[in-house]
Design a protein around this motif. Structure first.
Motif, PDB file in Angstrom:
ATOM      1  N   SER A 121     -11.463   7.575   3.744  1.00  0.00           N
ATOM      2  CA  SER A 121     -12.756   7.452   3.081  1.00  0.00           C
ATOM      3  C   SER A 121     -12.585   6.612   1.829  1.00  0.00           C
ATOM      4  CB  SER A 121     -13.333   8.828   2.737  1.00  0.00           C
ATOM      5  OG  SER A 121     -12.503   9.490   1.824  1.00  0.00           O
ATOM      6  N   ARG A 165     -14.850   5.451  -1.938  1.00  0.00           N
ATOM      7  CA  ARG A 165     -16.030   5.636  -2.787  1.00  0.00           C
ATOM      8  C   ARG A 165     -15.909   4.659  -3.945  1.00  0.00           C
ATOM      9  NH1 ARG A 165     -18.118   8.071  -7.319  1.00  0.00           N
ATOM     10  NH2 ARG A 165     -20.146   9.036  -7.065  1.00  0.00           N
ATOM     11  N   SER A 190     -20.353   5.334  -0.671  1.00  0.00           N
ATOM     12  CA  SER A 190     -19.272   6.089  -0.034  1.00  0.00           C
ATOM     13  C   SER A 190     -19.241   5.756   1.445  1.00  0.00           C
ATOM     14  CB  SER A 190     -19.493   7.589  -0.195  1.00  0.00           C
ATOM     15  OG  SER A 190     -19.539   7.931  -1.556  1.00  0.00           O
ATOM     16  N   ARG A 232     -16.950   6.543   5.136  1.00  0.00           N
ATOM     17  CA  ARG A 232     -15.905   7.321   5.789  1.00  0.00           C
ATOM     18  C   ARG A 232     -15.724   6.797   7.206  1.00  0.00           C
ATOM     19  NH1 ARG A 232     -15.701  13.406   4.845  1.00  0.00           N
ATOM     20  NH2 ARG A 232     -14.380  12.645   3.191  1.00  0.00           N
TER      21      ARG A 232
END
Length: 190
Positions: A6, A8, A26, A28
């Motif tokens: 992930s 961010r 963000s 993922r």
């Protein structure tokens, strides 16, 4: 689904209207049972949070500047233990920061007349590396419920000397250096 990596990031984004926003982006990476990868993205407007954080950082810089450059001693304590003292206090009263931090505030205020929380008091403070005591005003304020206190120590020595000179000149004749008429009459009446 199996979770993967992930990421961010916070980015500044300009809308069509020209307004700048801060966005938390963000992403993922996922992999399904067949082995295919896909990415799920989320966008959150964090403009207010970033503005508050920037204001807080600016306030901290300003407070730190005042603490470091104040022409008065400032000491922070928590449960009567010194957590921080500014350079002026250390320099002016002869204490190294290592002699203060982690020690009781009573290291500085051996006299109980100056050691009063949420009050203003005046008296003599013994300087660590000078033979003479210094006449000071001590103000303190509890800053939160967990017994954190800010102590402000102002050197009044010069003002005290001026008051003593004025008192002396009000009692003595400047030419003859003897008691003036008012003081002579008071002494005779005693």
């Amino acid at each position: 689904m199996l979770q993967g990596n992930s990421v961010r990031v916070e980015i500044q984004y300009r809308q069509k209207s020209g307004q700048l926003l801060w966005i938390a982006l963000s992403g993922r990476k996922f992999q399904n049972e067949e082995g295919l990868f896909f990415i799920m993205w989320s966008f959150v407007n964090i403009t207010k949070r970033v503005e508050y954080r920037q204001r807080l950082e600016q306030s901290n810089k300003e407070l730190n500047f005042l603490f470091e450059h104040a022409h008065a001693g400032i000491i922070y304590t928590n449960h009567d233990i010194i957590t921080k003292a500014n350079p002026f206090f250390s320099r002016h009263f002869g204490y190294l920061p290592s002699m203060l931090e982690g020690n009781s505030i009573k290291t500085v205020f051996s006299s109980s007349e100056l050691f009063k929380e949420n009050e203003v008091s005046e008296g003599l403070l013994e300087s660590h590396d000078h033979p003479n005591s210094v006449y000071v005003r001590v103000s303190s304020s509890v800053i939160n419920d967990d017994k954190s206190v800010v102590w402000l120590i102002t050197d009044l020595s010069k003002e005290y000397e001026q008051i003593e000179k004025l008192r002396h000149s009000s009692m003595f004749d400047c030419l003859t250096r003897t008691y003036n008429r008012m003081t002579f009459i008071e002494k005779v009446q005693e």
